[in-house]
Design an enzyme around this catalytic site. Structure first.
Site, PDB file in Angstrom:
ATOM      1  N   ASP A  66       0.815  -1.215   0.000  1.00  0.00           N
ATOM      2  CA  ASP A  66       0.000   0.000   0.000  1.00  0.00           C
ATOM      3  C   ASP A  66       0.853   1.272   0.000  1.00  0.00           C
ATOM      4  O   ASP A  66       2.081   1.211   0.139  1.00  0.00           O
ATOM      5  CB  ASP A  66      -0.956   0.002   1.212  1.00  0.00           C
ATOM      6  CG  ASP A  66      -0.300  -0.510   2.490  1.00  0.00           C
ATOM      7  OD1 ASP A  66       0.940  -0.528   2.556  1.00  0.00           O
ATOM      8  OD2 ASP A  66      -1.028  -0.892   3.415  1.00  0.00           O
ATOM      9  N   ASP A 134      -7.811  -2.409  14.269  1.00  0.00           N
ATOM     10  CA  ASP A 134      -9.207  -2.669  13.877  1.00  0.00           C
ATOM     11  C   ASP A 134      -9.341  -3.892  12.968  1.00  0.00           C
ATOM     12  O   ASP A 134     -10.403  -4.140  12.410  1.00  0.00           O
ATOM     13  CB  ASP A 134      -9.805  -1.425  13.187  1.00  0.00           C
ATOM     14  CG  ASP A 134      -9.051  -1.047  11.899  1.00  0.00           C
ATOM     15  OD1 ASP A 134      -8.058  -1.727  11.545  1.00  0.00           O
ATOM     16  OD2 ASP A 134      -9.458  -0.065  11.248  1.00  0.00           O
ATOM     17  N   HIS A 136      -7.551  -4.440  10.170  1.00  0.00           N
ATOM     18  CA  HIS A 136      -7.228  -4.256   8.751  1.00  0.00           C
ATOM     19  C   HIS A 136      -5.932  -4.986   8.393  1.00  0.00           C
ATOM     20  O   HIS A 136      -5.051  -5.150   9.238  1.00  0.00           O
ATOM     21  CB  HIS A 136      -7.173  -2.771   8.352  1.00  0.00           C
ATOM     22  CG  HIS A 136      -6.018  -1.983   8.867  1.00  0.00           C
ATOM     23  ND1 HIS A 136      -6.165  -0.800   9.561  1.00  0.00           N
ATOM     24  CD2 HIS A 136      -4.667  -2.169   8.773  1.00  0.00           C
ATOM     25  CE1 HIS A 136      -4.968  -0.311   9.854  1.00  0.00           C
ATOM     26  NE2 HIS A 136      -4.046  -1.129   9.397  1.00  0.00           N
ATOM     27  N   GLU A 141      -9.859  -1.750   5.258  1.00  0.00           N
ATOM     28  CA  GLU A 141     -10.518  -1.428   6.518  1.00  0.00           C
ATOM     29  C   GLU A 141     -11.792  -2.268   6.671  1.00  0.00           C
ATOM     30  O   GLU A 141     -12.270  -2.853   5.688  1.00  0.00           O
ATOM     31  CB  GLU A 141     -10.866   0.069   6.530  1.00  0.00           C
ATOM     32  CG  GLU A 141      -9.654   1.001   6.446  1.00  0.00           C
ATOM     33  CD  GLU A 141      -8.871   1.115   7.760  1.00  0.00           C
ATOM     34  OE1 GLU A 141      -9.040   0.255   8.650  1.00  0.00           O
ATOM     35  OE2 GLU A 141      -8.073   2.064   7.889  1.00  0.00           O
TER      36      GLU A 141
HETATM   37  C1  F6R Z   1       1.487  -1.472   6.074  1.00  0.00           C
HETATM   38  C2  F6R Z   1       0.173  -2.081   6.218  1.00  0.00           C
HETATM   39  C3  F6R Z   1      -0.650  -1.946   7.460  1.00  0.00           C
HETATM   40  C4  F6R Z   1       0.138  -2.248   8.722  1.00  0.00           C
HETATM   41  C5  F6R Z   1      -0.756  -2.120   9.946  1.00  0.00           C
HETATM   42  C6  F6R Z   1       0.017  -2.322  11.240  1.00  0.00           C
HETATM   43  O1  F6R Z   1       2.016  -1.725   4.799  1.00  0.00           O
HETATM   44  O2  F6R Z   1      -0.255  -2.684   5.293  1.00  0.00           O
HETATM   45  O3  F6R Z   1      -1.761  -2.795   7.377  1.00  0.00           O
HETATM   46  O4  F6R Z   1       0.651  -3.541   8.642  1.00  0.00           O
HETATM   47  O5  F6R Z   1      -1.371  -0.862   9.969  1.00  0.00           O
HETATM   48  O6  F6R Z   1       0.957  -1.289  11.377  1.00  0.00           O
HETATM   49  P1  F6R Z   1       2.126  -1.379  12.455  1.00  0.00           P
HETATM   50  O7  F6R Z   1       2.991  -2.509  12.045  1.00  0.00           O
HETATM   51  O8  F6R Z   1       2.835  -0.061  12.347  1.00  0.00           O
HETATM   52  O9  F6R Z   1       1.473  -1.601  13.768  1.00  0.00           O
END
Ligand code: F6R
Length: 240
Positions: A66, A134, A136, A141
């Site tokens: 992403d 959440d 995701h 989301e």
């Molecule tokens: C990042 C991504 C997100 C993160 C998620 C957790 O490329 O796809 O889904 O993996 O938001 O983020 P952290 O690891 O910072 O807690």
């Protein structure tokens, strides 16, 4: 779905070994990569292994999950910048074979061709995922259709709040992103997910024990034939 519990150091080292096995087992391996805090130690282990001559990235192609809409790849919170800083600049990878979604310019066409580009590269051999509080995965989301491919999406209040720790001010956090879809992720041959800390416990419960529902996007992984979830005790605490 397999579950491996250990300290952040232990699980990061194990995931790095899975990547090394995949890379060394193929002439043109395709890696699916994530940003965020969760994979940082995995990438540090891969850099070390590369410097020790245990793995080479010369034949590797990568696809990232992403990118924020509105951030140039040179912005220090863009995911392109993150990948350069935390992995690509430190290993023997050919940067022209590293694919990160664009957040500016003609980002829509790039996004629309992304799934096909992955397919043309041979499909993702191993995909690393983090998880949002959440539930995701990538920026899919709650409420994202399970059959989604790469698309543009709005970030939830919760994700904006979670990610604001990395920006000077919450008002600087982009509100939109481009992301591989849930089906794009499910197309990977092998998936490893890493989650640490108590703030991930609810999402990890939904991932491992919860019903398969679009309200908990990560729960779709229960349908994938080769997923390993790597967690620390805190993230696993609600599953006992
Ligand atoms: C990042 C991504 C997100 C993160 C998620 C957790 O490329 O796809 O889904 O993996 O938001 O983020 P952290 O690891 O910072 O807690």
């Amino acid at each position: 779905m397999k579950v491996v519990i250990g300290s952040e150091e232990e699980i990061s080292a194990k995931i790095a070994e899975e990547f090394i096995k995949t890379i060394n087992g193929k002439s043109h391996p395709v890696l699916g990569l994530a940003t965020g805090t969760s994979p940082l130690k995995v990438y540090a282990n891969l850099i070390k292994a590369n410097h020790e001559g245990r793995v080479s990235f010369l034949g590797v192609t990568t696809f990232n999950l992403d990118e924020y809409v509105g951030l140039e790849g040179t912005h220090n919170q863009s995911y392109r910048y993150f990948m350069n800083e935390n992995l690509f600049n430190h290993v023997d990878i050919d940067k022209s074979k590293t694919n990160v979604l664009l957040g500016v310019g003609d980002y829509v066409s790039f996004m629309e061709g992304y799934d096909q580009k992955i397919e043309e590269a041979g499909g993702i051999d191993i995909q690393i995922l983090g998880i949002g509080s959440d539930g995701h995965i990538a920026f899919n989301e709650p409420g994202t259709p399970f059959d989604s491919l790469t698309h543009e999406t709005a970030l939830t209040e919760q994700t904006i709040k979670d990610n604001s720790r990395l920006f000077n001010d919450i008002s600087e956090v982009p509100v939109r992103a481009v992301t591989m879809g849930l089906q794009s992720i499910m197309n990977a041959r092998k998936i490893v997910l890493i989650a640490t800390g108590a703030n991930k416990a609810k999402a990890v419960y939904g991932l491992i024990k919860g019903p398969i529902t679009e309200e908990m996007p990560c729960s779709i992984l229960q349908r994938h034939p080769d997923v390993t979830v790597y967690v620390d005790e805190a993230a696993h605490s609600l599953c006992k």
